[in-house]
Scaffold this motif. Sequence first.
Motif, PDB file in Angstrom:
ATOM      1  N   GLY A 221       0.821  -1.211   0.000  1.00 48.49           N
ATOM      2  CA  GLY A 221       0.000   0.000   0.000  1.00 48.49           C
ATOM      3  C   GLY A 221       0.851   1.256   0.000  1.00 48.49           C
ATOM      4  N   LEU A 222       1.922   1.263   0.797  1.00 49.61           N
ATOM      5  CA  LEU A 222       2.812   2.428   0.830  1.00 49.61           C
ATOM      6  C   LEU A 222       3.524   2.625  -0.499  1.00 49.61           C
ATOM      7  CD1 LEU A 222       4.519   2.491   4.340  1.00 49.61           C
ATOM      8  CD2 LEU A 222       2.516   3.715   3.529  1.00 49.61           C
ATOM      9  N   HIS A 223       3.957   1.542  -1.113  1.00 47.12           N
ATOM     10  CA  HIS A 223       4.635   1.664  -2.405  1.00 47.12           C
ATOM     11  C   HIS A 223       3.692   2.205  -3.481  1.00 47.12           C
ATOM     12  CE1 HIS A 223       7.979  -0.975  -0.903  1.00 47.12           C
ATOM     13  NE2 HIS A 223       8.656  -0.171  -1.704  1.00 47.12           N
ATOM     14  N   LEU A 224       2.465   1.732  -3.483  1.00 50.85           N
ATOM     15  CA  LEU A 224       1.513   2.200  -4.491  1.00 50.85           C
ATOM     16  C   LEU A 224       1.125   3.658  -4.255  1.00 50.85           C
ATOM     17  CD1 LEU A 224      -0.779  -0.948  -4.873  1.00 50.85           C
ATOM     18  CD2 LEU A 224       1.055  -0.158  -6.383  1.00 50.85           C
ATOM     19  N   LEU A 225       0.996   4.051  -3.002  1.00 49.28           N
ATOM     20  CA  LEU A 225       0.714   5.459  -2.705  1.00 49.28           C
ATOM     21  C   LEU A 225       1.884   6.345  -3.119  1.00 49.28           C
ATOM     22  CD1 LEU A 225      -1.035   5.249   0.793  1.00 49.28           C
ATOM     23  CD2 LEU A 225      -2.067   5.953  -1.371  1.00 49.28           C
ATOM     24  N   ASP A 226       3.078   5.855  -2.890  1.00 52.39           N
ATOM     25  CA  ASP A 226       4.266   6.599  -3.299  1.00 52.39           C
ATOM     26  C   ASP A 226       4.296   6.766  -4.817  1.00 52.39           C
ATOM     27  OD1 ASP A 226       6.996   7.687  -2.525  1.00 52.39           O
ATOM     28  OD2 ASP A 226       7.571   6.149  -3.981  1.00 52.39           O
ATOM     29  N   TRP A 227       3.923   5.705  -5.526  1.00 55.51           N
ATOM     30  CA  TRP A 227       3.860   5.782  -6.992  1.00 55.51           C
ATOM     31  C   TRP A 227       2.771   6.753  -7.443  1.00 55.51           C
ATOM     32  CZ3 TRP A 227      -0.361   4.369 -10.071  1.00 55.51           C
ATOM     33  CH2 TRP A 227      -0.137   4.384 -11.444  1.00 55.51           C
ATOM     34  N   LEU A 228       1.640   6.739  -6.748  1.00 54.49           N
ATOM     35  CA  LEU A 228       0.502   7.552  -7.154  1.00 54.49           C
ATOM     36  C   LEU A 228       0.760   9.039  -6.965  1.00 54.49           C
ATOM     37  CD1 LEU A 228      -2.455   7.394  -8.159  1.00 54.49           C
ATOM     38  CD2 LEU A 228      -3.156   7.353  -5.755  1.00 54.49           C
ATOM     39  N   PHE A 229       1.434   9.402  -5.872  1.00 56.89           N
ATOM     40  CA  PHE A 229       1.572  10.822  -5.543  1.00 56.89           C
ATOM     41  C   PHE A 229       2.952  11.405  -5.848  1.00 56.89           C
ATOM     42  CE2 PHE A 229      -1.871   9.451  -2.660  1.00 56.89           C
ATOM     43  CZ  PHE A 229      -2.851  10.354  -3.060  1.00 56.89           C
ATOM     44  N   LYS A 230       3.949  10.538  -6.121  1.00 54.42           N
ATOM     45  CA  LYS A 230       5.292  11.074  -6.335  1.00 54.42           C
ATOM     46  C   LYS A 230       5.832  10.806  -7.733  1.00 54.42           C
ATOM     47  CE  LYS A 230       6.881  11.125  -1.528  1.00 54.42           C
ATOM     48  NZ  LYS A 230       7.917  10.663  -0.559  1.00 54.42           N
ATOM     49  N   GLU A 231       5.819   9.563  -8.148  1.00 58.04           N
ATOM     50  CA  GLU A 231       6.433   9.221  -9.439  1.00 58.04           C
ATOM     51  C   GLU A 231       5.551   8.227 -10.178  1.00 58.04           C
ATOM     52  OE1 GLU A 231      10.457   7.100 -11.229  1.00 58.04           O
ATOM     53  OE2 GLU A 231      10.386   7.673  -9.115  1.00 58.04           O
ATOM     54  N   ARG A 232       4.605   8.755 -10.929  1.00 58.61           N
ATOM     55  CA  ARG A 232       3.657   7.900 -11.630  1.00 58.61           C
ATOM     56  C   ARG A 232       4.229   7.538 -13.004  1.00 58.61           C
ATOM     57  NH1 ARG A 232      -2.250  10.304 -11.800  1.00 58.61           N
ATOM     58  NH2 ARG A 232      -1.353  11.340  -9.976  1.00 58.61           N
ATOM     59  N   SER A 233       5.012   6.458 -13.021  1.00 57.70           N
ATOM     60  CA  SER A 233       5.649   6.059 -14.274  1.00 57.70           C
ATOM     61  C   SER A 233       5.711   4.540 -14.362  1.00 57.70           C
ATOM     62  CB  SER A 233       7.062   6.635 -14.368  1.00 57.70           C
ATOM     63  OG  SER A 233       7.888   6.083 -13.359  1.00 57.70           O
ATOM     64  N   ILE A 234       5.841   4.048 -15.590  1.00 60.65           N
ATOM     65  CA  ILE A 234       5.965   2.609 -15.815  1.00 60.65           C
ATOM     66  C   ILE A 234       7.253   2.088 -15.186  1.00 60.65           C
ATOM     67  CG2 ILE A 234       6.189   0.805 -17.559  1.00 60.65           C
ATOM     68  CD1 ILE A 234       3.407   1.969 -17.375  1.00 60.65           C
ATOM     69  N   HIS A 235       8.297   2.885 -15.288  1.00 54.59           N
ATOM     70  CA  HIS A 235       9.585   2.472 -14.714  1.00 54.59           C
ATOM     71  C   HIS A 235       9.463   2.247 -13.207  1.00 54.59           C
ATOM     72  CE1 HIS A 235      13.866   2.246 -13.950  1.00 54.59           C
ATOM     73  NE2 HIS A 235      13.750   3.216 -13.046  1.00 54.59           N
ATOM     74  N   ARG A 236       8.721   3.120 -12.539  1.00 55.15           N
ATOM     75  CA  ARG A 236       8.540   2.985 -11.098  1.00 55.15           C
ATOM     76  C   ARG A 236       7.748   1.722 -10.768  1.00 55.15           C
ATOM     77  NH1 ARG A 236      10.400   3.056  -6.180  1.00 55.15           N
ATOM     78  NH2 ARG A 236       8.893   3.675  -4.587  1.00 55.15           N
ATOM     79  N   LEU A 237       6.719   1.425 -11.565  1.00 49.79           N
ATOM     80  CA  LEU A 237       5.946   0.198 -11.356  1.00 49.79           C
ATOM     81  C   LEU A 237       6.810  -1.040 -11.557  1.00 49.79           C
ATOM     82  CD1 LEU A 237       2.447   0.858 -12.994  1.00 49.79           C
ATOM     83  CD2 LEU A 237       2.965   0.535 -10.565  1.00 49.79           C
ATOM     84  N   GLN A 238       7.662  -0.992 -12.567  1.00 50.36           N
ATOM     85  CA  GLN A 238       8.563  -2.115 -12.812  1.00 50.36           C
ATOM     86  C   GLN A 238       9.518  -2.313 -11.637  1.00 50.36           C
ATOM     87  OE1 GLN A 238      10.308  -0.867 -16.526  1.00 50.36           O
ATOM     88  NE2 GLN A 238       8.804  -1.997 -17.766  1.00 50.36           N
ATOM     89  N   LYS A 239       9.972  -1.212 -11.080  1.00 49.00           N
ATOM     90  CA  LYS A 239      10.877  -1.295  -9.942  1.00 49.00           C
ATOM     91  C   LYS A 239      10.171  -1.878  -8.722  1.00 49.00           C
ATOM     92  CE  LYS A 239      14.219   1.429  -7.304  1.00 49.00           C
ATOM     93  NZ  LYS A 239      14.805   2.770  -7.074  1.00 49.00           N
ATOM     94  N   ILE A 240       8.907  -1.479  -8.522  1.00 52.24           N
ATOM     95  CA  ILE A 240       8.127  -2.028  -7.402  1.00 52.24           C
ATOM     96  C   ILE A 240       7.928  -3.527  -7.589  1.00 52.24           C
ATOM     97  CG2 ILE A 240       5.859  -2.023  -6.294  1.00 52.24           C
ATOM     98  CD1 ILE A 240       5.708   0.978  -6.860  1.00 52.24           C
ATOM     99  N   ALA A 241       7.587  -3.929  -8.824  1.00 47.99           N
ATOM    100  CA  ALA A 241       7.381  -5.353  -9.104  1.00 47.99           C
ATOM    101  C   ALA A 241       8.662  -6.144  -8.853  1.00 47.99           C
ATOM    102  CB  ALA A 241       6.919  -5.535 -10.547  1.00 47.99           C
ATOM    103  N   TYR A 242       9.786  -5.577  -9.258  1.00 47.03           N
ATOM    104  CA  TYR A 242      11.075  -6.245  -9.030  1.00 47.03           C
ATOM    105  C   TYR A 242      11.362  -6.365  -7.539  1.00 47.03           C
ATOM    106  CZ  TYR A 242      16.122  -7.009  -8.988  1.00 47.03           C
ATOM    107  OH  TYR A 242      17.378  -7.513  -8.748  1.00 47.03           O
ATOM    108  N   THR A 243      11.028  -5.317  -6.789  1.00 42.49           N
ATOM    109  CA  THR A 243      11.268  -5.328  -5.344  1.00 42.49           C
ATOM    110  C   THR A 243      10.471  -6.426  -4.659  1.00 42.49           C
ATOM    111  OG1 THR A 243      11.681  -2.938  -5.365  1.00 42.49           O
ATOM    112  CG2 THR A 243      11.156  -3.943  -3.240  1.00 42.49           C
ATOM    113  N   TYR A 244       9.253  -6.675  -5.149  1.00 44.08           N
ATOM    114  CA  TYR A 244       8.383  -7.667  -4.503  1.00 44.08           C
ATOM    115  C   TYR A 244       8.550  -9.074  -5.070  1.00 44.08           C
ATOM    116  CZ  TYR A 244       5.858  -4.311  -1.669  1.00 44.08           C
ATOM    117  OH  TYR A 244       5.529  -3.378  -0.713  1.00 44.08           O
ATOM    118  N   PHE A 245       9.445  -9.246  -6.017  1.00 41.36           N
ATOM    119  CA  PHE A 245       9.608 -10.574  -6.607  1.00 41.36           C
ATOM    120  C   PHE A 245       9.996 -11.631  -5.574  1.00 41.36           C
ATOM    121  CE2 PHE A 245      12.192 -13.804  -8.847  1.00 41.36           C
ATOM    122  CZ  PHE A 245      11.179 -14.354  -9.619  1.00 41.36           C
ATOM    123  N   PRO A 246      10.985 -11.398  -4.688  1.00 41.26           N
ATOM    124  CA  PRO A 246      11.301 -12.425  -3.684  1.00 41.26           C
ATOM    125  C   PRO A 246      10.156 -12.667  -2.708  1.00 41.26           C
ATOM    126  CG  PRO A 246      12.491 -10.389  -3.212  1.00 41.26           C
ATOM    127  CD  PRO A 246      11.888 -10.231  -4.571  1.00 41.26           C
TER     128      PRO A 246
END
Length: 546
Positions: A221-246
């Motif tokens: 939830g915090l990561h998605l809020l950060d994406w929504l209000f700070k850096e709304r980009s595909i690159h940021r979503l990809q980085k979040i997905a990579y972070t949650y892979f493990p």
Amino acid sequence: MDFLQGFNTKNRLFFFITAALGFIGFCISLGRVAVDPILADSFYNSDSLFFSVIYQELFLKPGANFLISLDGFGWTPALYFFPDLVQYFALRTIFLSLENSAWELTHLSYSAFQWIFLLCGIIFLLQKLTKEKISYENVSLVLTFGFLIGIILILFKQDLFVFLPGFHGGNLAVLCWAWGFFYQWEGSNSKRDFILVAGMVFLFSLSDLLFIPYFLISSLGLHLLDWLFKERSIHRLQKIAYTYFPVFLGIVTSRIVFQILRKNNFVFFPGTAAPQKIGEAIVNWKWENFFHSFSYLCKENWIYLILIILFFVVLKFLSKKGEKENLNKPAYLFFVLGIIVPFVFLVYGFIFGLTGRAGIQGIDRYFGEILLGFLGTGIICILRISDIPIAKFVLGALFSLGILFGIYSSYSKGLGLTHYPTKIACLDELSEKYHWKRGVASFWYVRPMRIFSKKVLEPDDYLYDLMLFYWQNNLNWFERENPPYTFAIIDGVDEKIVREKLGEPISVSYCDKIPIYTFANPEKSLEFVKENRGKIDIWKFSTSRY
């Protein structure tokens, strides 16, 4: 500044003494368990003694063999492998040489260890998120606050599940540690941290399914809020997905292993409740039941909820001063955990029909995240206020006064260690008189008697209609021919069915006004055991366990 130095606010000895006093006070408050019936009933009931019985069967019974003794055991829906099982077995082994009070010391030391583990997890998480080392004085102050809260919980008999094995308290204890290593992985992207996060998530989600929503809803939830209000980009979503892979790798692996465990023929793992179909849930939805459960949730936790909101508002106000902005992230994390996650969890339960027709009633252990949210936001608030030297000293003094009052309250009401309730003492006395060994009893009698009876009584766990209760029992107990059933506790079992299965009692005794039947009919006992075997065979066939 000379005035402040007069208070010696940076003296490590003062804060060490406050933390040590807190630990001593917490241990003394645990001494109330043996002499307070309500506390004793919580700490030493059948649910909390599950691991005690397993340890007894595996290591303490004459001729115990690890593999043979484990065969046929019925587990709980949550596996509680770590930290509960590992921690409990390790502590019980430490006290193995003691002849008296070993079980009590194991339980009480488990409570102390788990509470300290939880508090240290919060400190560890804050250090990882802030990327700063928390000072010795602040760590001591945080521990003092934590011990004070622990004393309050014990003396007021609130949320005791957090101190016990097998009550989802271990899940709360490991949550902050998991978050800490997760955010460490986010910053480092190293292979070691990847493996560590995947392994921890696998182990914790396998042990307790509640770990998954607690962990994911807050952090994601915090990561998605950060994406929504700070850096709304595909690159940021990809980085979040990579972070949650493990994280997702650990969750998927744990579910695969869990399904494998459920299909084994050695130990019975019952699994969790099956969700209702969404269509059926919508049709059966009743707003009055939902609002009843919601109001019950708020009523039971209103102090925590108010304090979480209050602490969060204070933190937001103080953050405007421009100091310690990096404490905002953990503040949001614990706020979401304590306020948002319980509501989402409640809605989820209703949508998928997991709460029952009348809604959730006994909800404390399933909503322990509220307590952790309170502790987290409270500790962050303390750390922010502690920037003011005089405030740090005042907090330390106030916490110490509270702990001293807790010590006085505990000591004045009486302390003890050995747990030997009058009901079990009465049963032991009757067993010596009538030569009892094995009997019929309901769930809440069985494990306390097996652990605390001085006459080594071995009651078997039956439902009201004398059907077998598979959870937390060994199927082999029900199939033994010897010793025969010689007594039955008529509390939670049907008296007529007991007479039908075991014959007419030769005598009726009473313990706390509860009738205890004595039998001397080994033929009827053997017939009953053979009937049990038939039930077990049918159950094994229906669950593909042959």
